[in-house]
Scaffold this active site. Sequence first.
Site, mmCIF file in Angstrom:
data_model
loop_
_atom_site.group_PDB
_atom_site.id
_atom_site.type_symbol
_atom_site.label_atom_id
_atom_site.label_comp_id
_atom_site.label_asym_id
_atom_site.label_seq_id
_atom_site.Cartn_x
_atom_site.Cartn_y
_atom_site.Cartn_z
ATOM 1 N N HIS A 394 0.700 -1.169 0.054
ATOM 2 C CA HIS A 394 -0.043 -0.032 0.078
ATOM 3 C C HIS A 394 1.061 1.293 -0.036
ATOM 4 C CE1 HIS A 394 -3.781 2.114 1.130
ATOM 5 N NE2 HIS A 394 -2.963 2.936 1.594
ATOM 6 N N GLU A 395 1.793 1.437 0.918
ATOM 7 C CA GLU A 395 2.686 2.674 0.930
ATOM 8 C C GLU A 395 3.482 2.538 -0.116
ATOM 9 O OE1 GLU A 395 1.640 4.594 3.178
ATOM 10 O OE2 GLU A 395 0.534 3.446 4.477
ATOM 11 N N HIS A 398 1.703 4.601 -2.794
ATOM 12 C CA HIS A 398 1.636 6.019 -2.560
ATOM 13 C C HIS A 398 3.110 6.729 -2.920
ATOM 14 C CE1 HIS A 398 -2.068 6.437 -0.598
ATOM 15 N NE2 HIS A 398 -1.928 5.729 0.394
ATOM 16 N N HIS A 401 3.606 6.749 -6.695
ATOM 17 C CA HIS A 401 2.840 7.871 -7.310
ATOM 18 C C HIS A 401 3.386 9.174 -6.967
ATOM 19 C CE1 HIS A 401 -1.784 9.409 -7.550
ATOM 20 N NE2 HIS A 401 -0.781 9.891 -8.332
#
Length: 602
Positions: A394-395, A398, A401
Amino acid sequence: MSNEERKTLPKRDEVDEKFKWDLTSIYGSDQKWEEEFNKVKEEFPKIQEYRGKLGESAAKLLEGLKFSDGISRKLENLYNYASRKSDEDTTNNTYQGMLSKVQGLYNAVGSASAFIVPEIIQIPKEEIEGFLQEEEGLQIYKHSLDEILRQKEHFLSPKEERLLALAGELAQGPANIFGMINNADMAFPSIKGEDGEEVEVTHGRYVELLKNKNRHIRRDAFKAYYSSYQELENTIATTLNSNIKRDLFYMRARKYNSSLEAALDGNNIPVDVYNNLIKVVSDNLDSMYRYIDLRKRSLGVEELHMYDIYTPIVKDVQMKVSYEEAQDILMKALAPLGEEYLSLLERAFSESWIDIYENKGKRSGAYSASSYDAHPYILMNYTEDIDDLFTLAHELGHALHSYYSNEEQPYIYADYSIFVAEVASTVNEALLMQHLLETTEDEEKRKYILNHYLEQFRGTVYRQTMFAEFEKLIHDKAEEGVPLTPELFSKEYLDLNRKYYGDNITLDEEIGIEWARIPHFYYNFYVYQYATGFSAAIALSRQILEVGEEAVEKYLNFLKGGSSDYPIELLKTAGVDMKSPEPIQEALDEFSKLVEEMKSLV
Protein backbone atom coordinates in the site's frame (compact mmCIF):
# COMPACT_ATOMS: atom_id res chain seq x y z
CA MET A 1 17.56 -8.94 13.36
CA SER A 2 13.86 -8.08 13.24
CA ASN A 3 12.01 -6.92 16.33
CA GLU A 4 10.14 -10.24 16.32
CA GLU A 5 13.42 -11.84 17.38
CA ARG A 6 14.06 -9.37 20.21
CA LYS A 7 12.60 -9.38 23.70
CA THR A 8 12.60 -5.59 24.01
CA LEU A 9 12.43 -2.72 21.55
CA PRO A 10 15.82 -1.26 20.61
CA LYS A 11 16.65 2.40 21.04
CA ARG A 12 16.95 4.35 17.81
CA ASP A 13 20.75 4.36 17.85
CA GLU A 14 20.77 0.56 18.32
CA VAL A 15 18.94 -0.07 15.01
CA ASP A 16 21.18 -1.22 12.15
CA GLU A 17 21.57 1.55 9.57
CA LYS A 18 20.42 -0.76 6.78
CA PHE A 19 16.95 -0.85 8.34
CA LYS A 20 16.66 2.96 8.57
CA TRP A 21 15.73 5.54 5.99
CA ASP A 22 18.42 7.97 4.86
CA LEU A 23 17.24 11.58 5.06
CA THR A 24 20.37 13.12 3.56
CA SER A 25 18.60 13.48 0.22
CA ILE A 26 16.65 16.31 1.93
CA TYR A 27 19.39 17.87 4.09
CA GLY A 28 22.86 16.57 4.79
CA SER A 29 22.70 17.57 8.44
CA ASP A 30 20.65 19.35 11.10
CA GLN A 31 22.90 22.38 10.59
CA LYS A 32 21.94 22.55 6.89
CA TRP A 33 18.29 22.47 7.96
CA GLU A 34 18.85 25.36 10.40
CA GLU A 35 20.58 27.41 7.68
CA GLU A 36 17.67 26.88 5.27
CA PHE A 37 15.13 27.64 8.00
CA ASN A 38 16.78 30.99 8.76
CA LYS A 39 16.90 31.88 5.05
CA VAL A 40 13.20 31.19 4.56
CA LYS A 41 12.32 33.08 7.73
CA GLU A 42 14.22 36.07 6.39
CA GLU A 43 12.90 35.83 2.81
CA PHE A 44 9.19 35.11 3.10
CA PRO A 45 8.02 38.59 4.30
CA LYS A 46 9.05 39.92 0.89
CA ILE A 47 5.85 38.33 -0.47
CA GLN A 48 4.11 41.44 0.88
CA GLU A 49 5.82 43.45 -1.86
CA TYR A 50 3.35 41.88 -4.31
CA ARG A 51 0.22 42.73 -2.32
CA GLY A 52 -2.10 44.86 -4.45
CA LYS A 53 0.20 44.54 -7.49
CA LEU A 54 -0.54 41.10 -8.99
CA GLY A 55 -2.99 42.60 -11.49
CA GLU A 56 -0.62 45.34 -12.65
CA SER A 57 1.05 43.28 -15.38
CA ALA A 58 1.76 39.79 -16.62
CA ALA A 59 5.36 40.11 -15.48
CA LYS A 60 4.36 41.13 -11.94
CA LEU A 61 1.85 38.24 -11.67
CA LEU A 62 4.47 35.74 -12.81
CA GLU A 63 7.06 37.17 -10.45
CA GLY A 64 4.67 36.95 -7.48
CA LEU A 65 3.62 33.38 -8.25
CA LYS A 66 7.20 32.20 -8.71
CA PHE A 67 8.30 33.83 -5.46
CA SER A 68 5.43 32.17 -3.58
CA ASP A 69 6.24 28.77 -5.11
CA GLY A 70 9.90 29.12 -4.22
CA ILE A 71 9.10 29.75 -0.56
CA SER A 72 6.55 26.91 -0.46
CA ARG A 73 9.03 24.49 -2.00
CA LYS A 74 11.71 25.27 0.59
CA LEU A 75 9.15 25.14 3.38
CA GLU A 76 8.03 21.70 2.21
CA ASN A 77 11.61 20.41 2.47
CA LEU A 78 12.00 21.90 5.94
CA TYR A 79 8.78 20.26 7.12
CA ASN A 80 9.60 16.91 5.50
CA TYR A 81 12.97 16.65 7.24
CA ALA A 82 11.77 17.80 10.67
CA SER A 83 8.68 15.59 10.57
CA ARG A 84 10.57 12.47 9.49
CA LYS A 85 13.25 13.02 12.15
CA SER A 86 10.60 13.63 14.79
CA ASP A 87 8.81 10.39 13.87
CA GLU A 88 12.01 8.36 14.23
CA ASP A 89 11.87 8.99 17.98
CA THR A 90 9.01 11.08 19.32
CA THR A 91 10.83 11.46 22.65
CA ASN A 92 13.71 13.37 21.01
CA ASN A 93 13.20 16.99 22.08
CA THR A 94 15.57 18.37 19.44
CA TYR A 95 13.41 17.20 16.56
CA GLN A 96 10.16 17.99 18.37
CA GLY A 97 11.48 21.54 18.65
CA MET A 98 12.42 21.67 14.96
CA LEU A 99 8.97 20.42 13.97
CA SER A 100 7.30 23.03 16.17
CA LYS A 101 9.45 25.77 14.63
CA VAL A 102 8.60 24.81 11.06
CA GLN A 103 4.88 24.51 11.86
CA GLY A 104 4.99 28.06 13.19
CA LEU A 105 6.78 29.18 10.04
CA TYR A 106 4.12 27.47 7.90
CA ASN A 107 1.41 29.46 9.66
CA ALA A 108 3.31 32.71 9.23
CA VAL A 109 3.90 32.11 5.52
CA GLY A 110 0.27 31.09 5.00
CA SER A 111 -0.95 34.27 6.65
CA ALA A 112 1.46 36.47 4.67
CA SER A 113 0.48 34.95 1.30
CA ALA A 114 -3.27 34.68 1.93
CA PHE A 115 -3.92 37.67 -0.33
CA ILE A 116 -2.80 35.90 -3.52
CA VAL A 117 -5.94 33.96 -4.51
CA PRO A 118 -8.44 36.71 -3.57
CA GLU A 119 -6.34 39.19 -5.54
CA ILE A 120 -6.23 36.96 -8.62
CA ILE A 121 -10.00 36.50 -8.34
CA GLN A 122 -10.38 40.28 -8.77
CA ILE A 123 -8.48 40.31 -12.08
CA PRO A 124 -10.97 40.15 -14.99
CA LYS A 125 -10.86 36.88 -16.93
CA GLU A 126 -10.07 38.69 -20.20
CA GLU A 127 -7.10 40.34 -18.55
CA ILE A 128 -5.78 36.99 -17.29
CA GLU A 129 -6.10 35.58 -20.81
CA GLY A 130 -4.17 38.56 -22.13
CA PHE A 131 -1.45 38.02 -19.54
CA LEU A 132 -1.13 34.37 -20.62
CA GLN A 133 -0.59 35.39 -24.24
CA GLU A 134 1.79 38.18 -23.34
CA GLU A 135 4.03 36.30 -20.89
CA GLU A 136 5.22 32.86 -22.01
CA GLY A 137 6.40 32.00 -18.49
CA LEU A 138 2.81 32.22 -17.23
CA GLN A 139 1.72 29.32 -19.44
CA ILE A 140 2.82 26.85 -16.79
CA TYR A 141 0.24 28.42 -14.46
CA LYS A 142 -2.65 28.24 -16.93
CA HIS A 143 -4.45 25.29 -15.32
CA SER A 144 -3.87 26.74 -11.85
CA LEU A 145 -5.27 30.12 -12.91
CA ASP A 146 -8.20 28.45 -14.70
CA GLU A 147 -8.96 26.58 -11.48
CA ILE A 148 -9.04 29.82 -9.48
CA LEU A 149 -11.26 31.54 -12.06
CA ARG A 150 -13.55 28.50 -12.31
CA GLN A 151 -14.66 29.14 -8.75
CA LYS A 152 -14.81 32.91 -9.14
CA GLU A 153 -18.59 33.12 -8.76
CA HIS A 154 -18.28 31.51 -5.35
CA PHE A 155 -15.75 34.03 -4.03
CA LEU A 156 -16.85 37.22 -2.33
CA SER A 157 -15.42 40.71 -2.09
CA PRO A 158 -12.03 41.08 -0.36
CA LYS A 159 -13.71 42.43 2.79
CA GLU A 160 -16.21 39.56 2.88
CA GLU A 161 -13.44 37.02 2.22
CA ARG A 162 -11.51 38.48 5.13
CA LEU A 163 -14.51 38.00 7.40
CA LEU A 164 -14.88 34.39 6.27
CA ALA A 165 -11.18 33.83 6.92
CA LEU A 166 -11.52 35.33 10.40
CA ALA A 167 -14.37 32.90 11.10
CA GLY A 168 -12.13 29.95 10.18
CA GLU A 169 -10.98 29.24 13.71
CA LEU A 170 -14.56 29.36 15.00
CA ALA A 171 -15.61 27.00 12.20
CA GLN A 172 -13.17 24.39 13.49
CA GLY A 173 -14.84 24.51 16.90
CA PRO A 174 -17.23 21.54 16.54
CA ALA A 175 -14.52 19.22 15.20
CA ASN A 176 -12.08 20.33 17.93
CA ILE A 177 -14.71 19.86 20.62
CA PHE A 178 -15.57 16.39 19.33
CA GLY A 179 -11.88 15.53 19.26
CA MET A 180 -11.48 16.50 22.90
CA ILE A 181 -14.61 14.58 23.94
CA ASN A 182 -13.64 11.50 21.97
CA ASN A 183 -9.90 11.39 22.62
CA ALA A 184 -9.40 13.08 25.98
CA ASP A 185 -12.60 12.99 28.03
CA MET A 186 -14.28 9.77 26.92
CA ALA A 187 -13.93 6.96 29.47
CA PHE A 188 -14.97 3.36 28.85
CA PRO A 189 -15.87 0.56 31.30
CA SER A 190 -13.71 -2.50 31.81
CA ILE A 191 -14.79 -6.01 30.85
CA LYS A 192 -13.71 -9.54 31.80
CA GLY A 193 -10.93 -10.78 29.54
CA GLU A 194 -9.79 -14.27 28.51
CA ASP A 195 -8.74 -15.36 31.99
CA GLY A 196 -11.30 -13.37 33.95
CA GLU A 197 -8.93 -10.42 34.34
CA GLU A 198 -10.20 -6.84 34.03
CA VAL A 199 -9.56 -5.33 30.58
CA GLU A 200 -10.25 -1.64 30.05
CA VAL A 201 -11.98 -0.97 26.74
CA THR A 202 -10.18 1.77 24.77
CA HIS A 203 -10.31 3.16 21.25
CA GLY A 204 -7.13 1.26 20.42
CA ARG A 205 -8.35 -2.05 21.84
CA TYR A 206 -11.95 -1.90 20.65
CA VAL A 207 -11.61 -3.43 17.16
CA GLU A 208 -9.12 -6.01 18.43
CA LEU A 209 -11.65 -7.03 21.10
CA LEU A 210 -14.31 -7.36 18.38
CA LYS A 211 -11.99 -9.76 16.54
CA ASN A 212 -11.66 -11.97 19.63
CA LYS A 213 -12.71 -15.58 19.06
CA ASN A 214 -14.51 -15.53 22.44
CA ARG A 215 -18.02 -14.29 21.75
CA HIS A 216 -18.79 -13.01 25.24
CA ILE A 217 -15.71 -10.77 25.04
CA ARG A 218 -16.91 -9.36 21.71
CA ARG A 219 -20.41 -8.76 23.11
CA ASP A 220 -19.22 -7.18 26.35
CA ALA A 221 -16.73 -4.92 24.54
CA PHE A 222 -19.44 -3.79 22.09
CA LYS A 223 -21.93 -2.96 24.85
CA ALA A 224 -19.32 -1.30 27.08
CA TYR A 225 -17.95 0.83 24.26
CA TYR A 226 -21.29 2.20 23.10
CA SER A 227 -22.63 2.72 26.62
CA SER A 228 -20.19 5.60 26.98
CA TYR A 229 -21.46 7.23 23.78
CA GLN A 230 -25.08 6.76 24.87
CA GLU A 231 -24.32 8.69 28.06
CA LEU A 232 -23.06 11.64 25.98
CA GLU A 233 -25.46 11.42 23.03
CA ASN A 234 -27.01 14.85 23.63
CA THR A 235 -23.64 16.61 23.82
CA ILE A 236 -22.23 14.83 20.76
CA ALA A 237 -25.45 15.35 18.77
CA THR A 238 -25.27 19.08 19.48
CA THR A 239 -21.61 19.09 18.41
CA LEU A 240 -22.37 17.27 15.13
CA ASN A 241 -25.38 19.51 14.53
CA SER A 242 -23.14 22.58 14.95
CA ASN A 243 -20.69 21.14 12.44
CA ILE A 244 -23.47 20.64 9.89
CA LYS A 245 -24.66 24.21 10.48
CA ARG A 246 -21.09 25.32 9.71
CA ASP A 247 -21.28 23.52 6.35
CA LEU A 248 -24.61 25.18 5.60
CA PHE A 249 -23.18 28.59 6.49
CA TYR A 250 -20.33 28.27 3.99
CA MET A 251 -22.64 26.75 1.37
CA ARG A 252 -24.97 29.73 1.57
CA ALA A 253 -22.20 32.31 1.87
CA ARG A 254 -20.52 31.00 -1.29
CA LYS A 255 -23.80 30.60 -3.18
CA TYR A 256 -23.89 26.85 -3.73
CA ASN A 257 -27.07 24.82 -4.16
CA SER A 258 -26.20 22.30 -1.44
CA SER A 259 -23.56 21.46 1.13
CA LEU A 260 -22.59 18.47 -0.99
CA GLU A 261 -22.03 20.60 -4.09
CA ALA A 262 -19.93 23.06 -2.05
CA ALA A 263 -17.75 20.27 -0.64
CA LEU A 264 -17.13 18.57 -4.01
CA ASP A 265 -16.49 21.71 -6.05
CA GLY A 266 -12.96 22.16 -4.72
CA ASN A 267 -11.84 19.17 -6.81
CA ASN A 268 -14.40 19.85 -9.55
CA ILE A 269 -16.20 16.58 -8.76
CA PRO A 270 -19.79 16.43 -10.09
CA VAL A 271 -22.46 15.68 -7.47
CA ASP A 272 -23.54 12.76 -9.70
CA VAL A 273 -20.31 10.92 -8.78
CA TYR A 274 -21.39 10.90 -5.12
CA ASN A 275 -24.97 9.96 -5.89
CA ASN A 276 -23.90 7.25 -8.35
CA LEU A 277 -21.79 5.61 -5.65
CA ILE A 278 -24.73 5.38 -3.26
CA LYS A 279 -27.11 4.15 -5.98
CA VAL A 280 -24.82 1.44 -7.38
CA VAL A 281 -23.87 0.11 -3.94
CA SER A 282 -27.55 0.17 -2.92
CA ASP A 283 -28.40 -1.85 -6.04
CA ASN A 284 -25.79 -4.48 -5.13
CA LEU A 285 -26.53 -5.13 -1.48
CA ASP A 286 -27.50 -8.74 -2.21
CA SER A 287 -23.77 -9.60 -2.29
CA MET A 288 -23.34 -8.12 1.18
CA TYR A 289 -26.36 -10.08 2.41
CA ARG A 290 -24.79 -13.30 1.06
CA TYR A 291 -21.53 -12.40 2.83
CA ILE A 292 -23.44 -11.85 6.08
CA ASP A 293 -25.16 -15.24 5.62
CA LEU A 294 -21.76 -16.84 4.97
CA ARG A 295 -20.36 -15.22 8.10
CA LYS A 296 -23.31 -16.47 10.18
CA ARG A 297 -22.92 -20.02 8.88
CA SER A 298 -19.13 -20.03 9.31
CA LEU A 299 -19.33 -18.82 12.90
CA GLY A 300 -22.05 -21.38 13.67
CA VAL A 301 -24.33 -18.96 15.52
CA GLU A 302 -28.14 -18.96 15.61
CA GLU A 303 -28.20 -15.17 15.57
CA LEU A 304 -25.46 -13.03 14.01
CA HIS A 305 -25.02 -9.79 15.96
CA MET A 306 -23.27 -6.55 15.04
CA TYR A 307 -20.41 -7.53 17.35
CA ASP A 308 -19.80 -10.64 15.19
CA ILE A 309 -18.87 -8.90 11.93
CA TYR A 310 -15.18 -8.25 12.65
CA THR A 311 -14.01 -11.59 13.99
CA PRO A 312 -12.27 -13.76 11.35
CA ILE A 313 -14.43 -16.51 9.84
CA VAL A 314 -11.44 -18.82 9.40
CA LYS A 315 -9.42 -20.49 12.10
CA ASP A 316 -6.13 -18.98 13.20
CA VAL A 317 -3.56 -19.19 10.44
CA GLN A 318 0.09 -18.35 10.92
CA MET A 319 1.30 -16.48 7.84
CA LYS A 320 4.60 -14.91 8.83
CA VAL A 321 6.45 -13.03 6.10
CA SER A 322 9.96 -11.74 6.78
CA TYR A 323 10.90 -8.36 5.33
CA GLU A 324 13.26 -10.06 2.87
CA GLU A 325 10.46 -12.40 1.75
CA ALA A 326 8.10 -9.43 1.46
CA GLN A 327 10.45 -7.74 -1.02
CA ASP A 328 10.61 -10.87 -3.15
CA ILE A 329 6.83 -11.37 -3.08
CA LEU A 330 6.16 -7.74 -4.04
CA MET A 331 8.62 -7.83 -6.94
CA LYS A 332 6.68 -10.80 -8.33
CA ALA A 333 3.21 -9.50 -7.49
CA LEU A 334 3.82 -6.08 -9.04
CA ALA A 335 5.64 -7.42 -12.11
CA PRO A 336 2.55 -6.71 -14.31
CA LEU A 337 3.35 -2.99 -13.88
CA GLY A 338 6.50 -3.38 -15.96
CA GLU A 339 10.27 -3.11 -15.68
CA GLU A 340 10.35 0.63 -15.01
CA TYR A 341 8.05 0.26 -12.00
CA LEU A 342 10.05 -2.71 -10.70
CA SER A 343 13.30 -0.75 -11.01
CA LEU A 344 11.81 1.97 -8.78
CA LEU A 345 10.77 -0.70 -6.26
CA GLU A 346 14.36 -1.94 -6.26
CA ARG A 347 15.53 1.62 -5.54
CA ALA A 348 13.06 1.95 -2.68
CA PHE A 349 14.41 -1.26 -1.14
CA SER A 350 18.11 -0.63 -1.77
CA GLU A 351 18.45 3.16 -1.39
CA SER A 352 17.03 3.49 2.14
CA TRP A 353 13.63 4.95 1.32
CA ILE A 354 12.04 2.79 4.04
CA ASP A 355 12.34 2.89 7.83
CA ILE A 356 11.45 -0.71 8.51
CA TYR A 357 11.29 -1.85 12.13
CA GLU A 358 9.88 -0.42 15.34
CA ASN A 359 12.17 1.21 17.90
CA LYS A 360 11.51 2.92 21.22
CA GLY A 361 9.66 6.17 20.70
CA LYS A 362 9.04 5.63 16.98
CA ARG A 363 5.70 6.84 15.64
CA SER A 364 3.20 4.01 15.30
CA GLY A 365 1.47 2.93 12.09
CA ALA A 366 2.70 3.43 8.55
CA TYR A 367 2.74 6.18 5.93
CA SER A 368 4.42 7.48 2.80
CA ALA A 369 5.61 11.10 2.64
CA SER A 370 7.61 13.16 0.20
CA SER A 371 8.66 16.62 -0.84
CA TYR A 372 9.34 17.78 -4.37
CA ASP A 373 13.13 17.83 -4.07
CA ALA A 374 13.63 14.41 -2.47
CA HIS A 375 12.53 10.86 -3.15
CA PRO A 376 9.59 9.56 -1.09
CA TYR A 377 10.04 8.03 2.35
CA ILE A 378 8.04 5.21 3.92
CA LEU A 379 7.60 4.65 7.65
CA MET A 380 6.82 1.08 8.67
CA ASN A 381 6.66 -0.82 11.94
CA TYR A 382 7.14 -4.21 10.30
CA THR A 383 6.26 -7.23 12.45
CA GLU A 384 6.25 -10.00 9.79
CA ASP A 385 2.46 -10.38 9.90
CA ILE A 386 0.78 -10.77 6.50
CA ASP A 387 -1.10 -7.52 7.16
CA ASP A 388 2.29 -5.79 7.15
CA LEU A 389 2.96 -7.23 3.69
CA PHE A 390 -0.22 -5.56 2.45
CA THR A 391 0.66 -2.34 4.27
CA LEU A 392 4.08 -2.28 2.60
CA ALA A 393 2.46 -2.79 -0.82
CA HIS A 394 0.00 0.00 0.00
CA GLU A 395 2.64 2.53 1.06
CA LEU A 396 4.87 1.69 -1.92
CA GLY A 397 1.88 2.54 -4.13
CA HIS A 398 1.67 5.99 -2.53
CA ALA A 399 5.44 6.44 -2.73
CA LEU A 400 5.74 5.60 -6.43
CA HIS A 401 2.71 7.77 -7.24
CA SER A 402 4.54 10.67 -5.55
CA TYR A 403 7.82 9.79 -7.28
CA TYR A 404 6.27 9.77 -10.74
CA SER A 405 4.33 13.00 -10.11
CA ASN A 406 7.40 14.79 -8.76
CA GLU A 407 9.54 13.64 -11.69
CA GLU A 408 7.08 14.51 -14.43
CA GLN A 409 5.28 17.63 -13.16
CA PRO A 410 6.40 21.14 -12.28
CA TYR A 411 6.19 21.98 -8.61
CA ILE A 412 2.70 23.51 -8.71
CA TYR A 413 1.15 20.32 -10.16
CA ALA A 414 3.21 17.65 -8.40
CA ASP A 415 0.82 17.05 -5.51
CA TYR A 416 -2.22 14.93 -6.36
CA SER A 417 -5.72 15.35 -4.93
CA ILE A 418 -7.29 13.31 -2.15
CA PHE A 419 -9.85 11.97 -4.65
CA VAL A 420 -7.12 9.91 -6.39
CA ALA A 421 -4.77 9.46 -3.42
CA GLU A 422 -5.85 5.91 -2.56
CA VAL A 423 -5.90 4.60 -6.12
CA ALA A 424 -2.22 3.71 -6.55
CA SER A 425 -1.96 2.18 -3.08
CA THR A 426 -5.04 0.00 -3.62
CA VAL A 427 -3.92 -1.09 -7.11
CA ASN A 428 -0.79 -2.50 -5.47
CA GLU A 429 -2.85 -4.31 -2.84
CA ALA A 430 -5.19 -5.74 -5.48
CA LEU A 431 -2.27 -7.02 -7.57
CA LEU A 432 -0.70 -8.53 -4.45
CA MET A 433 -4.01 -10.20 -3.57
CA GLN A 434 -4.32 -11.76 -7.03
CA HIS A 435 -0.72 -12.97 -6.87
CA LEU A 436 -1.25 -14.61 -3.47
CA LEU A 437 -4.50 -16.26 -4.56
CA GLU A 438 -2.76 -17.66 -7.65
CA THR A 439 0.28 -18.95 -5.78
CA THR A 440 -1.17 -20.13 -2.43
CA GLU A 441 -2.10 -23.80 -2.48
CA ASP A 442 -2.72 -24.32 1.24
CA GLU A 443 -6.52 -24.14 1.60
CA GLU A 444 -6.51 -22.61 5.09
CA LYS A 445 -4.10 -19.87 4.03
CA ARG A 446 -6.17 -19.23 0.93
CA LYS A 447 -9.29 -18.81 3.09
CA TYR A 448 -7.37 -16.44 5.35
CA ILE A 449 -6.34 -14.28 2.36
CA LEU A 450 -9.89 -14.25 0.97
CA ASN A 451 -11.25 -13.26 4.39
CA HIS A 452 -8.77 -10.36 4.45
CA TYR A 453 -9.88 -9.19 0.99
CA LEU A 454 -13.60 -9.52 1.72
CA GLU A 455 -13.18 -7.43 4.87
CA GLN A 456 -11.37 -4.76 2.84
CA PHE A 457 -14.38 -4.58 0.53
CA ARG A 458 -16.85 -4.50 3.39
CA GLY A 459 -14.94 -1.84 5.28
CA THR A 460 -13.91 0.35 2.36
CA VAL A 461 -16.73 0.16 -0.17
CA TYR A 462 -19.90 -0.82 1.69
CA ARG A 463 -19.23 0.74 5.09
CA GLN A 464 -17.79 4.01 3.75
CA THR A 465 -20.71 4.31 1.32
CA MET A 466 -23.12 3.83 4.23
CA PHE A 467 -21.28 6.65 6.02
CA ALA A 468 -21.53 8.78 2.87
CA GLU A 469 -25.27 8.16 2.61
CA PHE A 470 -25.77 9.06 6.28
CA GLU A 471 -23.76 12.26 5.85
CA LYS A 472 -25.79 13.31 2.82
CA LEU A 473 -29.07 12.44 4.53
CA ILE A 474 -28.43 14.53 7.65
CA HIS A 475 -27.19 17.51 5.60
CA ASP A 476 -30.27 17.29 3.36
CA LYS A 477 -32.52 17.33 6.42
CA ALA A 478 -30.68 20.33 7.86
CA GLU A 479 -31.09 22.19 4.54
CA GLU A 480 -34.81 21.41 4.68
CA GLY A 481 -35.02 22.88 8.19
CA VAL A 482 -35.57 19.57 10.00
CA PRO A 483 -34.28 19.71 13.61
CA LEU A 484 -31.29 17.37 14.08
CA THR A 485 -31.83 15.55 17.36
CA PRO A 486 -30.06 12.52 18.89
CA GLU A 487 -33.23 10.51 18.19
CA LEU A 488 -33.15 11.46 14.50
CA PHE A 489 -29.45 10.64 14.13
CA SER A 490 -29.87 7.24 15.80
CA LYS A 491 -33.04 6.30 13.91
CA GLU A 492 -31.57 7.15 10.50
CA TYR A 493 -28.30 5.41 11.31
CA LEU A 494 -30.07 2.27 12.52
CA ASP A 495 -32.20 2.22 9.37
CA LEU A 496 -29.09 2.45 7.20
CA ASN A 497 -27.48 -0.46 9.04
CA ARG A 498 -30.65 -2.48 8.38
CA LYS A 499 -30.47 -1.52 4.70
CA TYR A 500 -26.75 -2.34 4.25
CA TYR A 501 -26.56 -5.56 6.33
CA GLY A 502 -30.00 -7.05 5.69
CA ASP A 503 -32.48 -9.00 7.76
CA ASN A 504 -30.21 -11.91 8.63
CA ILE A 505 -28.35 -9.97 11.29
CA THR A 506 -29.60 -8.88 14.69
CA LEU A 507 -29.38 -5.10 14.87
CA ASP A 508 -28.35 -4.50 18.45
CA GLU A 509 -29.77 -1.17 19.60
CA GLU A 510 -26.26 0.07 20.48
CA ILE A 511 -25.32 0.27 16.80
CA GLY A 512 -27.77 3.15 16.44
CA ILE A 513 -25.37 5.38 18.40
CA GLU A 514 -22.32 4.50 16.27
CA TRP A 515 -22.67 7.83 14.41
CA ALA A 516 -21.46 9.48 17.63
CA ARG A 517 -17.97 7.96 17.36
CA ILE A 518 -17.12 8.60 13.69
CA PRO A 519 -14.65 11.53 13.36
CA HIS A 520 -15.05 11.55 9.57
CA PHE A 521 -18.52 13.09 9.93
CA TYR A 522 -16.67 16.32 10.77
CA TYR A 523 -14.61 16.18 7.54
CA ASN A 524 -17.24 17.65 5.18
CA PHE A 525 -18.13 14.82 2.76
CA TYR A 526 -14.74 13.13 2.82
CA VAL A 527 -15.44 9.42 3.27
CA TYR A 528 -16.96 8.70 -0.16
CA GLN A 529 -13.47 9.04 -1.63
CA TYR A 530 -12.35 5.85 0.11
CA ALA A 531 -15.05 3.91 -1.74
CA THR A 532 -14.54 5.61 -5.13
CA GLY A 533 -10.75 5.29 -4.89
CA PHE A 534 -10.97 1.60 -3.97
CA SER A 535 -13.42 0.94 -6.81
CA ALA A 536 -11.27 2.77 -9.36
CA ALA A 537 -8.24 0.77 -8.20
CA ILE A 538 -10.04 -2.57 -8.58
CA ALA A 539 -11.10 -1.63 -12.12
CA LEU A 540 -7.56 -0.51 -13.02
CA SER A 541 -5.92 -3.63 -11.56
CA ARG A 542 -8.24 -5.82 -13.64
CA GLN A 543 -7.35 -3.87 -16.79
CA ILE A 544 -3.64 -4.19 -16.00
CA LEU A 545 -3.93 -7.97 -15.61
CA GLU A 546 -6.31 -8.54 -18.54
CA VAL A 547 -5.17 -5.98 -21.15
CA GLY A 548 -1.49 -5.76 -20.30
CA GLU A 549 0.97 -3.26 -21.76
CA GLU A 550 -1.55 -0.74 -23.12
CA ALA A 551 -3.36 -0.56 -19.76
CA VAL A 552 -0.05 -0.31 -17.89
CA GLU A 553 1.06 2.63 -20.04
CA LYS A 554 -2.20 4.48 -19.37
CA TYR A 555 -1.93 3.74 -15.66
CA LEU A 556 1.67 4.99 -15.42
CA ASN A 557 0.67 8.18 -17.26
CA PHE A 558 -2.02 8.66 -14.61
CA LEU A 559 0.63 8.31 -11.89
CA LYS A 560 2.70 10.96 -13.67
CA GLY A 561 -0.24 13.37 -13.87
CA GLY A 562 -0.08 14.88 -10.38
CA SER A 563 -2.74 17.60 -10.32
CA SER A 564 -2.10 18.80 -13.87
CA ASP A 565 -5.77 18.15 -14.62
CA TYR A 566 -8.91 17.53 -12.58
CA PRO A 567 -8.90 14.14 -10.80
CA ILE A 568 -11.91 12.85 -12.76
CA GLU A 569 -10.12 13.63 -16.04
CA LEU A 570 -6.85 12.05 -14.90
CA LEU A 571 -8.63 8.83 -13.99
CA LYS A 572 -10.39 8.85 -17.36
CA THR A 573 -7.00 8.88 -19.14
CA ALA A 574 -6.07 5.81 -17.09
CA GLY A 575 -9.17 4.03 -18.36
CA VAL A 576 -11.70 4.63 -15.57
CA ASP A 577 -14.64 7.01 -15.89
CA MET A 578 -15.86 7.77 -12.38
CA LYS A 579 -18.79 9.76 -13.79
CA SER A 580 -20.24 6.42 -14.89
CA PRO A 581 -21.45 3.63 -12.59
CA GLU A 582 -19.23 1.04 -14.30
CA PRO A 583 -16.12 1.15 -12.03
CA ILE A 584 -18.26 0.82 -8.90
CA GLN A 585 -20.19 -2.04 -10.52
CA GLU A 586 -16.96 -3.79 -11.56
CA ALA A 587 -15.64 -3.65 -7.99
CA LEU A 588 -18.90 -5.01 -6.58
CA ASP A 589 -18.90 -7.80 -9.18
CA GLU A 590 -15.44 -8.73 -7.91
CA PHE A 591 -16.77 -8.78 -4.34
CA SER A 592 -19.66 -11.04 -5.41
CA LYS A 593 -17.23 -13.44 -7.08
CA LEU A 594 -15.04 -13.56 -3.96
CA VAL A 595 -18.05 -14.30 -1.75
CA GLU A 596 -18.91 -17.30 -3.95
CA GLU A 597 -15.33 -18.53 -3.84
CA MET A 598 -15.28 -18.23 -0.07
CA LYS A 599 -18.58 -20.11 0.17
CA SER A 600 -17.03 -22.99 -1.74
CA LEU A 601 -14.14 -23.19 0.75
CA VAL A 602 -15.88 -22.95 4.13
